[in-house]
Motif scaffolding. Structure first.
Motif, PDB file in Angstrom:
ATOM      1  N   LEU A  99       7.640  11.329   5.003  1.00 46.55           N
ATOM      2  CA  LEU A  99       7.432   9.917   5.248  1.00 46.55           C
ATOM      3  C   LEU A  99       7.562   9.614   6.732  1.00 46.55           C
ATOM      4  O   LEU A  99       8.513  10.057   7.385  1.00 46.55           O
ATOM      5  N   ASP A 100       6.612   8.864   7.256  1.00 44.84           N
ATOM      6  CA  ASP A 100       6.728   8.344   8.612  1.00 44.84           C
ATOM      7  C   ASP A 100       8.020   7.532   8.699  1.00 44.84           C
ATOM      8  O   ASP A 100       8.385   6.823   7.755  1.00 44.84           O
ATOM      9  N   SER A 101       8.746   7.633   9.809  1.00 46.15           N
ATOM     10  CA  SER A 101      10.036   6.942   9.935  1.00 46.15           C
ATOM     11  C   SER A 101       9.883   5.438   9.766  1.00 46.15           C
ATOM     12  O   SER A 101      10.736   4.769   9.173  1.00 46.15           O
ATOM     13  N   GLN A 102       8.780   4.883  10.262  1.00 53.14           N
ATOM     14  CA  GLN A 102       8.520   3.455  10.113  1.00 53.14           C
ATOM     15  C   GLN A 102       8.322   3.097   8.640  1.00 53.14           C
ATOM     16  O   GLN A 102       8.824   2.082   8.160  1.00 53.14           O
ATOM     17  N   VAL A 103       7.625   3.969   7.916  1.00 50.13           N
ATOM     18  CA  VAL A 103       7.386   3.748   6.497  1.00 50.13           C
ATOM     19  C   VAL A 103       8.688   3.882   5.709  1.00 50.13           C
ATOM     20  O   VAL A 103       8.976   3.088   4.813  1.00 50.13           O
ATOM     21  N   LYS A 137       0.826  -1.213   0.000  1.00 51.89           N
ATOM     22  CA  LYS A 137       0.000   0.000   0.000  1.00 51.89           C
ATOM     23  C   LYS A 137       0.855   1.256   0.000  1.00 51.89           C
ATOM     24  O   LYS A 137       0.523   2.254  -0.656  1.00 51.89           O
ATOM     25  N   VAL A 138       1.970   1.227   0.732  1.00 53.92           N
ATOM     26  CA  VAL A 138       2.870   2.378   0.750  1.00 53.92           C
ATOM     27  C   VAL A 138       3.381   2.682  -0.656  1.00 53.92           C
ATOM     28  O   VAL A 138       3.283   3.816  -1.145  1.00 53.92           O
ATOM     29  N   LEU A 139       3.911   1.659  -1.329  1.00 57.40           N
ATOM     30  CA  LEU A 139       4.497   1.872  -2.647  1.00 57.40           C
ATOM     31  C   LEU A 139       3.447   2.230  -3.684  1.00 57.40           C
ATOM     32  O   LEU A 139       3.688   3.061  -4.559  1.00 57.40           O
ATOM     33  N   LYS A 140       2.267   1.631  -3.585  1.00 57.79           N
ATOM     34  CA  LYS A 140       1.197   1.968  -4.523  1.00 57.79           C
ATOM     35  C   LYS A 140       0.782   3.422  -4.358  1.00 57.79           C
ATOM     36  O   LYS A 140       0.534   4.123  -5.346  1.00 57.79           O
ATOM     37  N   ALA A 141       0.703   3.879  -3.119  1.00 56.02           N
ATOM     38  CA  ALA A 141       0.305   5.268  -2.865  1.00 56.02           C
ATOM     39  C   ALA A 141       1.353   6.238  -3.403  1.00 56.02           C
ATOM     40  O   ALA A 141       1.019   7.251  -4.035  1.00 56.02           O
ATOM     41  N   ILE A 142       2.616   5.946  -3.167  1.00 54.68           N
ATOM     42  CA  ILE A 142       3.689   6.824  -3.628  1.00 54.68           C
ATOM     43  C   ILE A 142       3.769   6.811  -5.149  1.00 54.68           C
ATOM     44  O   ILE A 142       3.913   7.853  -5.790  1.00 54.68           O
ATOM     45  N   ASP A 143       3.655   5.623  -5.743  1.00 48.19           N
ATOM     46  CA  ASP A 143       3.675   5.544  -7.203  1.00 48.19           C
ATOM     47  C   ASP A 143       2.468   6.245  -7.817  1.00 48.19           C
ATOM     48  O   ASP A 143       2.531   6.746  -8.940  1.00 48.19           O
ATOM     49  N   ALA A 144       1.347   6.270  -7.107  1.00 43.44           N
ATOM     50  CA  ALA A 144       0.147   6.949  -7.609  1.00 43.44           C
ATOM     51  C   ALA A 144       0.327   8.462  -7.626  1.00 43.44           C
ATOM     52  O   ALA A 144      -0.370   9.168  -8.352  1.00 43.44           O
ATOM     53  N   SER A 158      11.220   6.803  -4.214  1.00 45.16           N
ATOM     54  CA  SER A 158      10.818   5.404  -4.096  1.00 45.16           C
ATOM     55  C   SER A 158      11.324   4.586  -5.287  1.00 45.16           C
ATOM     56  O   SER A 158      11.881   3.497  -5.126  1.00 45.16           O
ATOM     57  N   ARG A 159      11.158   5.128  -6.489  1.00 45.95           N
ATOM     58  CA  ARG A 159      11.619   4.421  -7.684  1.00 45.95           C
ATOM     59  C   ARG A 159      13.137   4.280  -7.680  1.00 45.95           C
ATOM     60  O   ARG A 159      13.675   3.229  -8.035  1.00 45.95           O
ATOM     61  N   GLY A 160      13.836   5.342  -7.277  1.00 48.94           N
ATOM     62  CA  GLY A 160      15.298   5.280  -7.251  1.00 48.94           C
ATOM     63  C   GLY A 160      15.818   4.239  -6.294  1.00 48.94           C
ATOM     64  O   GLY A 160      16.773   3.508  -6.583  1.00 48.94           O
ATOM     65  N   ILE A 161      15.182   4.138  -5.112  1.00 45.59           N
ATOM     66  CA  ILE A 161      15.581   3.125  -4.120  1.00 45.59           C
ATOM     67  C   ILE A 161      15.277   1.722  -4.643  1.00 45.59           C
ATOM     68  O   ILE A 161      16.104   0.818  -4.565  1.00 45.59           O
ATOM     69  N   ARG A 162      14.075   1.557  -5.177  1.00 48.20           N
ATOM     70  CA  ARG A 162      13.651   0.227  -5.633  1.00 48.20           C
ATOM     71  C   ARG A 162      14.523  -0.283  -6.774  1.00 48.20           C
ATOM     72  O   ARG A 162      14.763  -1.494  -6.889  1.00 48.20           O
ATOM     73  N   GLN A 163      14.987   0.629  -7.618  1.00 48.47           N
ATOM     74  CA  GLN A 163      15.816   0.226  -8.745  1.00 48.47           C
ATOM     75  C   GLN A 163      17.300   0.180  -8.390  1.00 48.47           C
ATOM     76  O   GLN A 163      18.131  -0.198  -9.218  1.00 48.47           O
ATOM     77  N   GLY A 164      17.637   0.592  -7.148  1.00 50.02           N
ATOM     78  CA  GLY A 164      19.023   0.529  -6.710  1.00 50.02           C
ATOM     79  C   GLY A 164      19.893   1.654  -7.225  1.00 50.02           C
ATOM     80  O   GLY A 164      21.122   1.548  -7.235  1.00 50.02           O
ATOM     81  N   PHE A 165      19.278   2.783  -7.633  1.00 52.32           N
ATOM     82  CA  PHE A 165      20.056   3.905  -8.162  1.00 52.32           C
ATOM     83  C   PHE A 165      20.580   4.795  -7.062  1.00 52.32           C
ATOM     84  O   PHE A 165      21.523   5.552  -7.264  1.00 52.32           O
ATOM     85  N   ILE A 166      19.947   4.759  -5.870  1.00 49.17           N
ATOM     86  CA  ILE A 166      20.407   5.564  -4.749  1.00 49.17           C
ATOM     87  C   ILE A 166      20.447   4.698  -3.491  1.00 49.17           C
ATOM     88  O   ILE A 166      19.870   3.616  -3.474  1.00 49.17           O
TER      89      ILE A 166
END
Length: 220
Positions: free
Chosen positions: A138-142, A102-109, A212-220
């Motif tokens: 972003l919430d620290s937990q998120v 849900k976190v990633l879907k919301a951010i990607d949206a 989010s995309r940069g982290i998920r793809q390993g760019f940062i």
């Protein structure tokens, strides 16, 4: 369409809410209006009412607090609709849901921030100001969840230039455009130019989605 209400005092941040829990909505609505520098004229129970008001009013809020689990149009679809109809309005998800999907879907949206409902009024206030200054909240937990759970989504090719990657990395650290410009020795205009390129290459509409995309793809 402007994003500041004409009859609001100067420098006040205008915030609207979409929350179906009546008790929480009414309580937070009152608390936000007590905060110095904030104004929350509208608190809706569903997205349909939000969009009807957006169409009817001549000025829009700067920030919308959006729940995900809403009757009728859900929050994720509401965020996507807002990204299309009101791209200058920043959306912060405010919800009980903290799972990575849900976190990633919301951010990607297109959400600019993701806070949990246990957040204090002070933390929500800070999140509102953060999305308007640095672009993300972003919430620290998120944030930890994103870092811990999605680094396995790697890509072999980074479409960003070295300086675009530097800009994205500094955004992920919470720096605003002026701070990034100072750190990299470039102008704020150049930072904005790089951000537009990042959005275009990643096909996203917010800094949170780009990070989010940069982290998920390993760019940062």
């Amino acid at each position: 369409m402007t994003t500041s209400t004409e009859n609001e005092a100067p420098n006040k941040i205008t915030v609207w809410m979409v929350e179906d829990d009546a008790s929480y909505r009414e309580q937070l609505h009152a608390l936000l209006n007590e905060r110095k520098g904030l104004s929350c004229p509208h608190a809706f129970s569903k997205c349909d009412d939000l969009f009807a008001t957006l169409e009817a009013e001549s000025s829009w809020p700067q920030v919308i607090l959006m729940d995900i689990g809403l009757p009728g149009m859900n929050g994720l679809d509401g965020i996507r609709e807002l990204a299309s109809k009101a791209p200058d309005v920043r959306v912060i998800v405010l919800t009980v849901f903290d799972d990575e999907e849900k976190v990633l879907k919301a951010i990607d949206a297109g959400a600019a921030g993701y806070l949990l409902k246990h957040a204090s009024t002070e933390e929500i206030d800070k999140g509102i100001r953060d999305v308007l200054s640095s672009g993300a909240a972003l919430d620290s937990q998120v944030a930890s969840l994103i870092l811990d759970r999605v680094r396995n989504e790697k890509s072999k090719h980074n479409p960003l230039s070295p300086q675009e990657t530097e800009v994205l990395n500094l955004i992920s650290q919470g720096l605003c455009n002026k701070e990034i410009a100072y750190d990299l020795g470039i102008s704020a205009h150049t930072v904005s130019f790089h951000l537009r390129n990042i959005y275009k290459k990643f096909d996203v509409h917010s800094q949170a989605a780009a990070v989010s995309r940069g982290i998920r793809q390993g760019f940062i």
